[in-house]
Scaffold this active site. Structure first.
Site, PDB file in Angstrom:
ATOM      1  CD  GLU A  76      -3.071   1.065   0.526  1.00 10.81           C
ATOM      2  OE1 GLU A  76      -3.470  -0.070   0.236  1.00 10.81           O
ATOM      3  OE2 GLU A  76      -3.624   2.118   0.137  1.00 10.81           O
ATOM      4  CG  ASP A  77       1.276   3.037   3.183  1.00 11.37           C
ATOM      5  OD1 ASP A  77       0.373   3.401   2.413  1.00 11.37           O
ATOM      6  OD2 ASP A  77       1.112   2.844   4.396  1.00 11.37           O
TER       7      ASP A  77
END
Ligand code: MN
Length: 746
Positions: A76-77
């Protein structure tokens, strides 16, 4: 920041043979991926996954889950791709990380309890692996501890979501410490005022209360010893959110909240629990109605204990919980208390997933476990097998029966949306109404005001709501259609007498005719005529005495004109009465074509190809469209226009005529045009029995030397039909020849 060794040491306490390499590798990978990133608090980002992994050791998770916890934010990051995780850590860890990522991306908007319930089920249905839920809970527990640096609005949103979704999940999984941590952590941000007040009050009475609790503990301890029962008596930690809830739900001021004083007694055996209960009740007077036996009747999350409230020293109420050490372990660790790690590292994973069904049953709050074994057996299959959970564009979660389609969802939103739905966008992609909804789909229904429900929808829907709405609509349309058709039939019949329909129908004879035909109002009579149950001739006989009809008209009236009579190629469904039927000349349908009838005003029914814009353009008058079927007599033939392109050379027309003759096809009209490029264009009208006859004929024509192209000509909707009944008139292509009679079947 917490050290990696704290995690590995913790794992070894409950899982001595754990494969620590995967944890070590995940730690290194995560450190590299998150390098340079920091949390809003200013800390290095890595501290977050490390804390999450540590929380997972408190949940006694296996090494792969802990590795996934370390990696949970990488997809996700960071720039890390799914493939990388899969390649480096294998399928299992990848699925866990992907599962957490997916849940993180689900939008959650509504605050309603019902929504929260659906959302919790959906998280579980989507997670498929209980370990994904565990990582999500561990993630949320740490996020709550680091909310201070976020803007207030975001704090509140996260706190709300935690309270609505994740704390109840922890509760259902029976993980007492996590539930308390999530609730108190959310309470602090969601209701900062009451939280501070409560904190202060608890602090104020703390020392006094502490002395009181000590006094109780000593007294009970003494009694147990003299009764020969081995047990440990202690005060209970405070749970701020539960105090707050009690203040609100029971509307009690803080001072009256008796169960602020809580004692817990932990003993060795179940029998001892009841023995302790006896001692407590003989020492202090029990408050009636407060005794609960969760040992005989465990809570759905397997919580067991004896609860009682007594009037303690100086009349103050004291709540006492009595349980065995094992029950205490289950109460605090819930599901985690049940898994055991075997020597062989792999079996632990299977063991974890064996709990999945069991977990699902626990998630069903309302269900009581009567016989745990039977209960488990009956839920071996996916508990949510019957349901799917989807999102509306507003982020609401809607539960639908499995197999439901966008039509079901559309009717669930609003009847009008259902009536006009034509497709749906699922996760941004356009799908048909036949699409079967899947868990987690984000569904937007596409509507068109010009479109209406069709009978073909009925087999596609799964909800009774949608089915009823569609049936109602179709029935209503059917009635309306019959009423219109009945009006046309009756007025036509009256016109045949030479009288004006308006005059006849205004007279006093109408009421009598209605009643003598057995109806109570005009509409019902018309519908009956329209359905073909009452003949228009019979109504006419009641309306106009025979002597009032000019003699010259009698013959015409006597003439039987019915679609049931031999010669008509068309049958109107469920209809045996006299109908004037004409074939649409714009599209010249032939048997085998899909066809639709159209009730014209005053000129019977015209039959068109279903794709002919003469009928497809009539959506606003869908009640004028009629289901019709082919029922041609064996000898019937139909005019069909064909266009043939050939090389220009002598004798082509003769060859074509011969080919057609071989196929037993008559030519009723022929036009030949020569082009400047040695091409001849034949525009013919031929007589064809049906679609397969036409295909055979085309095959034969294509075999003729010099024939380049053969095609059927259908002048689809050159002109929009007017309402005057000429939908089938004058649109028959360029200059229909005189000798081609309008096809009338009556
Ligand atoms: Mn996270």
């Amino acid at each position: 920041m917490r050290k990696l060794s704290e995690i590995t040491d913790a794992v070894l306490t409950y899982h001595p043979t754990a494969d620590l390499d995967v944890i070590f590798n995940a730690y290194m990978f995560s450190a590299k991926a998150h390098r340079g990133q920091s949390r809003d608090s200013g800390e290095a980002y890595l501290s977050h996954p490390v804390e999450v992994a540590f929380n997972l050791t408190r949940l006694k998770m296996d090494e792969r889950t802990i590795a996934a916890g370390l990696l949970h934010d990488t997809i996700e990051d960071t720039l890390t791709t799914s493939d990388e995780i899969q390649n480096v850590f294998g399928e299992e860890v990848y699925h866990l990380v992907e599962g957490v990522t997916k849940i993180g991306q689900m939008p959650f908007a509504s605050k309603e309890e019902k929504q929260a319930e659906n959302y919790r089920k959906m998280v579980l249905a989507m997670a498929q692996d209980i370990r994904v839920v565990m990582i999500k809970l561990a993630d949320r527990a740490h996020n709550l501890k680091t909310l201070d640096s976020l803007p207030e609005e975001k704090q509140k949103r996260i706190a709300r979501e935690t309270l609505d979704i994740y704390a109840p999940m922890a509760n259902r999984l029976g993980i007492g410490w996590l539930k308390t941590e999530l609730e108190d952590g959310s309470f602090k941000y969601l209701h900062p005022g009451p939280y501070r007040t409560l904190l202060k009050k608890v602090e104020q009475v703390e020392s006094e209360r502490g002395l009181y609790v000590e006094e109780c503990c000593r007294a009970l301890d003494r009694e147990l010893k003299s009764s020969g029962i081995a047990g440990k008596v202690m005060g209970r930690p405070k749970h701020f959110y539960s105090i707050y809830q009690k203040m609100i739900v029971q509307d009690l001021p803080f001072d009256e909240l008796y169960d602020l004083v809580g004692l817990r007694v932990i003993v060795e055996s179940e029998q001892s629990c009841y023995a302790v209960l006896g001692v407590v009740h003989s020492l202090w007077r029990p408050i009636p109605g407060k005794f609960k036996d969760y040992i005989a009747m465990p809570k759905p999350n397997r919580y067991q204990s004896l609860h009682t409230t007594v009037s303690g020293p100086r009349g103050q109420r004291v709540e006492v919980q009595i349980r065995t050490a094992e029950m205490h372990r289950v109460a605090e660790q819930g599901i985690a208390a049940h898994w055991q790690y075997k020597e062989d590292g792999n079996s632990s994973v299977k063991h974890l997933n064996d709990h999945l069904d069991w977990v699902r049953t626990m998630m069903e709050e309302q269900k009581e476990i009567k016989n745990a074994k039977d209960f488990l057996a009956s839920f071996k299959v996916d508990l949510y097998f019957q349901e799917v959970f989807v999102f509306t564009p507003q982020g609401e979660v809607v539960a639908m029966p499995r197999g439901a389609t966008p039509i079901d969802l559309a009717y669930n939103i609003h009847t009008d949306i259902g009536h006009h739905c034509i497709a749906a966008k699922v996760n941004g992609k356009l799908v048909s109404l036949r699409y079967k909804l899947k868990n987690g789909d984000q569904v937007e229904v596409v509507t068109d005001d010009q479109k209406f429900p069709s009978r073909e929808w009925l087999p596609l829907v799964k909800t009774s709501k949608a089915r009823n709405k569609i049936s109602n609509y179709l029935n209503h349309r059917e009635r309306e259609r019959s009423r219109i058709l009945g009006t046309e039939l009756l007025e036509n019949m009256i016109r045949k007498t030479g009288l004006e329909p308006q005059e006849v129908l205004q007279g006093p004879a109408l009421d009598e005719a209605i009643h003598s035909c057995g109806f109570n109002n005009y509409d019902n009579l018309l519908m009956s005529v329209g359905y073909g149950k009452t003949s228009a001739r019979r109504v006419l006989e009641k309306l106009v005495p025979r002597e009032k009809i000019p003699a010259a008209r009698h013959d015409e009236l006597a003439e039987k004109t019915s679609p049931g009579s031999p010669g008509s190629p068309i049958r109107v469904k469920d209809f045996e009465d006299e109908l004037l039927i004409r074939m649409g000349k714009c599209c010249n349908p032939i048997p085998g074509d899909s066809i639709t009838g159209y009730i014209t005003r005053g000129r019977g029914i015209s039959v068109h190809h279903s794709q002919c814009p003469s009928v497809t353009g009539l959506v606003n008058e869908s009640e004028r469209l009629l289901e019709v079927e082919w029922d041609p007599p064996s000898e019937a033939s139909f005019p069909t226009r064909v266009s043939i392109v050939t090389v220009e050379k002598q004798g082509q027309l003769a060859k074509i005529s011969q080919g057609l003759a071989e196929c037993e096809v008559n030519i009723t009209r022929a036009n030949v045009r020569l082009s400047g490029f040695k091409r001849a264009y034949f525009d013919l009208t031929i007589e064809i029995h049906d679609l397969s006859h036409l295909e055979k004929t085309f095959q034969r024509l294509k075999q003729i030397d010099g024939v380049l192209h053969v095609e059927r000509v259908q002048e689809f909707g050159k002109k929009k039909p007017s309402l005057k009944g000429d939908a089938w008139e004058g649109t028959g292509g360029p200059e229909p020849s005189e000798e081609e009679p309008e096809r009338v079947s009556s």
